[in-house]
Design an enzyme around this catalytic site. Structure first.
Site, PDB file in Angstrom:
ATOM      1  N   CYS A  49       0.861  -1.231   0.004  1.00  0.00           N
ATOM      2  CA  CYS A  49       0.104  -0.031   0.240  1.00  0.00           C
ATOM      3  C   CYS A  49       0.781   1.177  -0.052  1.00  0.00           C
ATOM      4  O   CYS A  49       1.328   1.676  -1.112  1.00  0.00           O
ATOM      5  CB  CYS A  49      -0.945   0.056   1.309  1.00  0.00           C
ATOM      6  SG  CYS A  49      -2.426   0.925   0.793  1.00  0.00           S
ATOM      7  N   HIS A  60      -3.645  -5.155   0.598  1.00  0.00           N
ATOM      8  CA  HIS A  60      -2.879  -5.515   1.878  1.00  0.00           C
ATOM      9  C   HIS A  60      -2.959  -7.248   1.792  1.00  0.00           C
ATOM     10  O   HIS A  60      -4.219  -7.828   2.588  1.00  0.00           O
ATOM     11  CB  HIS A  60      -3.607  -5.027   3.080  1.00  0.00           C
ATOM     12  CG  HIS A  60      -3.412  -3.589   3.226  1.00  0.00           C
ATOM     13  ND1 HIS A  60      -2.243  -3.197   3.938  1.00  0.00           N
ATOM     14  CD2 HIS A  60      -4.152  -2.655   2.745  1.00  0.00           C
ATOM     15  CE1 HIS A  60      -2.520  -1.690   4.062  1.00  0.00           C
ATOM     16  NE2 HIS A  60      -3.309  -1.360   3.306  1.00  0.00           N
ATOM     17  N   GLU A  79      -1.653  -9.356   3.645  1.00  0.00           N
ATOM     18  CA  GLU A  79      -1.249  -9.782   4.929  1.00  0.00           C
ATOM     19  C   GLU A  79      -2.495 -10.258   5.625  1.00  0.00           C
ATOM     20  O   GLU A  79      -2.582 -11.158   6.308  1.00  0.00           O
ATOM     21  CB  GLU A  79      -0.632  -8.881   5.851  1.00  0.00           C
ATOM     22  CG  GLU A  79      -1.547  -7.455   6.327  1.00  0.00           C
ATOM     23  CD  GLU A  79      -1.148  -6.372   5.282  1.00  0.00           C
ATOM     24  OE1 GLU A  79      -0.756  -6.764   3.922  1.00  0.00           O
ATOM     25  OE2 GLU A  79      -1.314  -5.277   5.653  1.00  0.00           O
TER      26      GLU A  79
HETATM   27  N1  GLN Z   1      -1.740   6.593   3.045  1.00  0.00           N
HETATM   28  C1  GLN Z   1      -1.970   6.077   1.621  1.00  0.00           C
HETATM   29  C2  GLN Z   1      -3.495   5.989   1.104  1.00  0.00           C
HETATM   30  O1  GLN Z   1      -4.447   6.511   1.746  1.00  0.00           O
HETATM   31  C3  GLN Z   1      -1.792   4.391   1.942  1.00  0.00           C
HETATM   32  C4  GLN Z   1      -2.823   3.712   2.843  1.00  0.00           C
HETATM   33  C5  GLN Z   1      -2.161   2.586   3.360  1.00  0.00           C
HETATM   34  O2  GLN Z   1      -0.981   1.981   3.345  1.00  0.00           O
HETATM   35  N2  GLN Z   1      -3.213   1.561   3.986  1.00  0.00           N
HETATM   36  O3  GLN Z   1      -3.558   5.815  -0.024  1.00  0.00           O
END
Ligand code: GLN
Length: 635
Positions: free
Chosen positions: A428, A555, A557
């Site tokens: 992300c 994500h 994970e």
């Molecule tokens: N801050 C970034 C976004 O909102 C990444 C978010 C995250 O890593 N979950 O896109």
């Protein structure tokens, strides 16, 4: 219709006893007995969900398939039970009040005074009964047992309405359908005592210069009083425990169990000790060894229905994990490194992958901001320590995050890994910083940035998503399971995902790679291997000529399981310990054999196309060993 059985898990004395792990382990044990299990976590705080809560305070926000942002304990349930929960499986005070207040505004209470008892307590009970019926294991129809974990500690003001509701609920579902397990603490005090020594004994034992005729001994005393008090509190609130699960540093002495039994009105054989174990996978085994399932079946009237627990695979994996000694060092470069719970699922996914690669996982926490130039000026020791950790790692992981603190450090870590050919995995925000770094270093756009960190950058390579909201924070991100289509088939990420054309992974973000800059990045050597269905959202990046440099907008994970490690975590760890080629070859053979074997009987010889000339089960075993046994499923 069969009746749902409920197990309530409460906690006493102190928080942080591992109630969530205990409740998940109970669920796993019952599943191992052939029962279908679902779970509900009650968090008595006022937030509607965990989405707006800081990881510093509460640990990570776990994301579900349906986009629910929930307490991290739901992650434990999903991992232990291998189920997919829904947002409604996490009840908070906020959700219940919102539900009741909405009803009140609609006029549903027909002029009545709306009160905690009965309206809030009824709403809690209805919610539990409704959610318990939702199948979460992919099969049809409701589960047999629902494990309900009540967050917090008995006596907390905020949990009172829930305790009252659960007291009524136990009465409503009736004896034989409700089992209360109270997790408590039995502290062990080291008491120093004196022991008289017989002068004759001293001389026999050649203690000639023994200064006095006594010696000091340290006794370990197991104290029952805190548990007695918390059970009394529980009973005072109308709930009677059926089973006690006592956390302690050592197994409870029989006389201590007797004492607890007497004071807490629980049979001594139903007092279970959860003493300290090397890893949490032991907890279900500990419960099984002490016959917790039999105690539960007795209370829930289940003897004869449930089987003896079969935990063979789980036990093997736990033993393998205990016996690992060759290390793999992964540096996690993040913002919340002071509280490992902030990255709980990332840690678990790394662990699943390391066990599959037969390596002992060592995580080096690198505070991202310590890698930055400012720290070199302000705190040279911290700067040096951070870089030393990063440079000694076998692999680098940059997890998700929000806000600009430490972003520059993460960019430096991504640059270091890319230039020095160190295996790298960005999740992300980790993928977004990898894109920013590539644009800065390779395209020469020195001010390339995300508009999250520099809204007026001239080279926005990560931008705010059109449908998001900047003012309303709760639940407004791109959340939950979304599909990624692979565009490039000859790349590591596709192979690791078993050459699938598409995958479904969970998301939680507001920003995304700017599609306008993708062409230039691609020409410069950054491959965008996975995109969403519109082709406009970048989901997976890869540097093809790097040993392992992958970033993902999702994500992964959250869907990793013990015994089923998430593909790209497995890739990272395998690359970090020099096993990636073997792993990818294993996947290639698997692919080939899958074509050959199809779903045919496993013991039939397969001769088609001249590939697989051995019985299918032998090929299957060979592939398992290629992929380190636990890391893949071979059909
Ligand atoms: N801050 C970034 C976004 O909102 C990444 C978010 C995250 O890593 N979950 O896109």
């Amino acid at each position: 219709m069969k009746k749902m059985k409920y197990i309530l898990v409460t906690g006493g004395v102190v928080s942080g006893l591992g109630k969530g792990v205990t409740a998940s382990s109970i669920g796993l044990l019952l599943k191992a007995c052939g029962l279908r299990v679902t779970s509900i976590k009650i968090d008595p705080y006022l937030n509607s969900d965990a989405g707006t809560m800081s990881p510093f305070e509460h640990g990570e926000v776990f994301v579900l398939d349906d986009g629910g942002e929930v307490d991290l304990d739901l992650g434990n349930y999903e991992r232990f039970l291998d189920v997919k929960l829904t947002r409604d499986n996490n009840i908070t005070t906020g959700k219940i009040y919102q539900y009741v207040l909405d009803k009140e505004r609609r006029g549903d209470y027909l002029g009545k005074t709306v009160q905690v008892v009965p309206h809030i307590t009824d709403a809690i009970q209805e919610w539990i009964e409704r959610v318990a019926m939702i199948p979460v294991d992919g099969k049809e129809g409701p589960a047999d047992v629902c494990v309900i974990e009540l967050g917090g500690t008995i006596g907390d003001i905020e949990s009172m309405p829930f305790i009252e509701a659960l007291g009524q609920f136990s009465y409503r579902v009736g004896a034989g359908n409700f089992c209360l397990i109270h997790v408590s603490l039995v502290p062990v005090l080291n008491v120093v005592g004196e022991q008289m020594i017989d002068p004759l004994f001293a001389s026999w034992n050649k203690l000639i210069n023994w200064p006095m005729n006594f010696c000091h001994l340290v006794y370990h005393v197991q104290k029952t009083k805190p548990t007695q008090h918390s059970v009394r509190g529980l009973r005072g609130l109308g709930l009677t425990p059926n089973i006690l699960a006592c956390r302690s540093t050592m197994a409870l002495d029989d006389n201590v169990k007797e004492k607890l039994s007497q004071f807490c009105h629980v049979p001594a054989e139903d007092v279970i000790t959860l003493y300290d174990v090397p890893n949490i996978w032991h907890v279900p085994l500990l419960l099984r060894d002490q016959k917790a399932h039999e105690a539960i079946f007795k209370v829930l009237n289940l003897p004869g229905i449930a089987k003896e627990p079969s935990l063979k695979e789980w036990t093997t994996r736990t033993e393998i994990c205990d016996g690992l000694h060759e290390r793999v060092r992964i540096a996690i470069v993040g913002k919340y490194t002071g509280l490992p719970d902030s990255y709980l699922s990332v840690l678990k996914a790394l662990l699943h992958a390391s066990v599959a690669c037969r390596k002992k996982l060592v995580v080096d926490w690198v505070p991202a901001s310590d890698l930055e130039d400012m720290t070199e000026i302000e705190n040279l020791d911290a700067y040096k320590a951070a870089w030393k950790l990063l440079k000694s790692a076998d692999g680098v992981l940059v997890p998700g995050g929000f806000g600009d603190r430490g972003v520059q450090g993460k960019i430096l870590a991504a640059k270091y890994a890319r230039e020095n050919r160190i295996p790298f995995f960005g999740i992300c925000l980790g993928m977004q910083v990898a894109v920013i770094e590539f644009a800065r270093s390779v395209l020469g756009l020195t001010d390339a940035n995300s508009t999250e960190f520099d809204p007026s950058t001239r080279n926005p390579c990560v931008i705010f998503m059109p449908e998001g909201s900047k003012t309303q924070m709760g639940g407004t991100m791109r959340l939950g399971s979304r599909r990624t289509y692979f565009e490039v088939m000859d790349c590591k990420s596709v192979k690791l995902y078993g050459n699938r054309r598409y995958i479904d992974e969970r998301h939680r973000h507001r920003y995304e790679v700017n599609p306008d800059i993708v062409g230039r990045l691609e020409n410069a050597g950054l491959s965008f291997t996975g995109k969403d269905e519109s082709g406009q959202r970048m989901e997976v990046i890869e540097v093809p000529d790097h040993p392992y440099y992958i970033g993902v907008q999702f994500h992964p994970e959250f869907k990793s399981r013990p015994g089923k490690p998430s593909a790209l975590f497995l890739g990272l760890v395998a690359a970090a310990c020099g096993q990636l080629d073997a792993l990818l070859q294993g996947f290639e053979s698997r692919e080939k054999v899958n074509c050959e074997i199809g779903n045919g009987p496993s013991n039939k010889k397969v001769y088609q196309n001249g590939y697989a000339t051995k019985p299918a089960n032998i090929i299957r075993d060979a592939i398992y060993s290629y992929c380190n046994g636990l890391s893949c499923t071979v059909i």
